[in-house]
Design an enzyme around this catalytic site. Structure first.
Site, short mmCIF file in Angstrom:
data_model
loop_
_atom_site.label_atom_id
_atom_site.label_comp_id
_atom_site.label_asym_id
_atom_site.label_seq_id
_atom_site.Cartn_x
_atom_site.Cartn_y
_atom_site.Cartn_z
N TYR A 141 1.01 -1.18 0.05
CA TYR A 141 -0.01 0.24 -0.27
C TYR A 141 0.67 1.34 -0.04
O TYR A 141 0.29 2.18 -0.49
CB TYR A 141 -0.92 -0.07 1.14
CG TYR A 141 -2.19 -1.02 1.17
CD1 TYR A 141 -2.21 -1.70 0.08
CD2 TYR A 141 -3.01 -1.26 2.03
CE1 TYR A 141 -3.13 -2.79 0.08
CE2 TYR A 141 -4.03 -2.01 2.14
CZ TYR A 141 -3.99 -2.86 1.25
OH TYR A 141 -5.31 -3.76 1.03
N LYS A 190 3.36 -15.19 2.60
CA LYS A 190 3.49 -16.16 1.50
C LYS A 190 4.92 -16.35 1.19
O LYS A 190 5.49 -16.03 0.02
CB LYS A 190 2.84 -15.32 0.16
CG LYS A 190 1.51 -15.54 0.19
CD LYS A 190 1.18 -17.05 -0.14
CE LYS A 190 1.02 -17.57 -1.43
NZ LYS A 190 0.73 -18.93 -1.64
N ASP A 222 -2.96 -18.00 1.71
CA ASP A 222 -4.02 -18.73 1.33
C ASP A 222 -4.54 -19.92 2.50
O ASP A 222 -5.82 -20.07 2.43
CB ASP A 222 -3.85 -19.24 0.07
CG ASP A 222 -2.35 -19.88 -0.24
OD1 ASP A 222 -1.81 -19.96 0.82
OD2 ASP A 222 -2.17 -20.49 -1.08
N ASP A 246 -5.26 -6.81 5.83
CA ASP A 246 -6.70 -6.03 5.37
C ASP A 246 -7.82 -7.26 4.92
O ASP A 246 -8.92 -7.19 5.22
CB ASP A 246 -6.30 -5.19 4.02
CG ASP A 246 -7.52 -4.37 3.89
OD1 ASP A 246 -8.53 -4.16 4.25
OD2 ASP A 246 -7.44 -3.41 2.49
N ASP A 250 -11.08 -8.90 7.55
CA ASP A 250 -12.47 -8.81 6.90
C ASP A 250 -12.96 -9.98 6.77
O ASP A 250 -14.33 -10.26 7.35
CB ASP A 250 -12.41 -8.16 5.35
CG ASP A 250 -12.38 -6.59 5.66
OD1 ASP A 250 -12.33 -6.16 6.68
OD2 ASP A 250 -12.63 -6.00 4.33
#
Length: 354
Positions: A141, A190, A222, A246, A250
């Site tokens: 970001y 990852k 994942d 993020d 959620d």
């Protein structure tokens, strides 16, 4: 006495913040706490007023305060503006300007809301109480970005970059939280694909040596997404990068029943922090009086706990919310039929409980 910079924001922001102030005023009256509020502009309302999403005056007010409380920013009205002028740029900017690198997002399943969970009841046996610790001022970001080329060769890129310092400080915050909870930490990355994740994993492992009482395990992002659906109760504290945090927070929030129930705290060094619900500005329901204010109200409890060390007052708010839900009070996002309370009605019930 505490000083709070108050940013009501856009969409349902002003509505839920007004509800939250009613609850804060009641709990402060009960416990002899004095909070002075100073309003500031950010996001869409700032764009309309002064042409930028984060005015210098707002940053100055926030730096002069003990904490910042935010409603929500954004909306379709400003979606066509260039990236640096969108309301969300104000949110990214204020995190950076205030040095708020650790985002705490608790996902707690209330017993009264188990039926609202989209997962099978078997998968949530034992309850869900997860703290997601998201790195907030680094990663993709805030990395280098750009575009170029023409026609079919046109391209865009965003860069994921982390330093040892950035990873070490978020890891230490996560380990400290794990020590206060069940001493179990899951680090999500990852590392099988990304160099930045390999650095993240290495540094988290190094910090783990300072906390031998905390059980650390590493998990690919994942797999973590799958495990949150399969068996969310296995998690206690999760620490991860900006983008993965993020997304996964959620996901965790929906397991608990609704985005409208999830608070957050953005912290740096020391006790200063920015507090906000994790949901957006929901312009489609703004002004209808049906927004769920409980995520915002619970964010106020986090402010009392983390920035002001007013633990008893914070617990009063949390218990009041739980009591109201146990009595069957529901907002529109939680109701299974048309029998639901307005934002103000459920706020008044929470105030009565306090």
């Amino acid at each position: 006495m505490y000083k709070v910079a108050l940013i009501k924001g856009d969409g349902i922001g002003p509505e839920i913040v007004d509800c939250t102030l009613m609850v804060l005023n009641r709990v402060c009256e009960k416990h002899g706490i004095d909070i002075e509020y100073e309003t500031a502009l950010m996001g869409g309302e700032a764009l309309d007023a002064v042409g930028v999403p984060l005015p210098d005056e707002t940053v100055a007010k926030c730096k002069e305060s003990d904490a910042v409380f935010l409603g929500a920013v954004g909306g379709e009205k400003w979606d066509k503006l260039p990236g640096h002028l969108r309301p969300e740029a104000g949110l990214l900017g204020i995190r950076k300007a205030l040095g708020l690198y650790a985002n705490l997002r608790p996902a707690v399943m209330y017993e009264a809301l188990k039926s609202a969970c989209p997962l099978s009841q078997k998968s949530i046996e034992g309850g869900v109480d997860i703290m997601v610790v998201r790195e907030l001022t680094g990663g993709i970001y805030f990395g280098e970005r750009g575009s170029g080329g023409k026609g079919e060769d046109e391209y865009s890129f965003d860069t994921e970059k982390y330093t040892v310092k950035e990873v070490r400080r978020i890891a230490k915050r996560a380990f400290e939280l794990a020590m206060e909870r069940n001493r179990k930490l899951t680090s999500v990355d990852k590392a099988n694909v990304l160099e930045s994740s390999r650095l993240f994993r290495r540094v988290v492992s190094e910090v783990a040596e300072e906390y031998p009482m905390v059980e650390l395990n590493h998990m690919y992002a994942d797999n973590c997404a799958m495990q949150l659906v399969r068996s969310p109760g296995q998690f206690d504290v999760i620490v991860t990068t900006n983008m993965f945090g993020d997304i996964l927070s959620d996901e965790a929030s929906m397991i608990t029943g609704s985005l409208g129930m999830l608070p957050s705290a953005s912290l740096g060094d020391g006790r200063f922090g920015l507090y906000e619900p994790i949901h957006g500005s929901a312009p489609d329901i703004a002004g209808k009086g049906i927004a769920n204010p409980m995520a915002s109200i619970l964010s106020a409890a986090m402010m009392l706990r983390h920035s002001f060390c007013e633990t008893i007052a914070a617990r009063d708010i949390e218990q009041a919310v739980e009591n109201v839900l146990t009595r069957g009070c529901r907002t529109a996002d939680l109701a299974t039929d048309k029998n639901y309370m307005t934002s103000m009605q459920i706020t008044k019930e929470i105030v009565k409980e306090i």
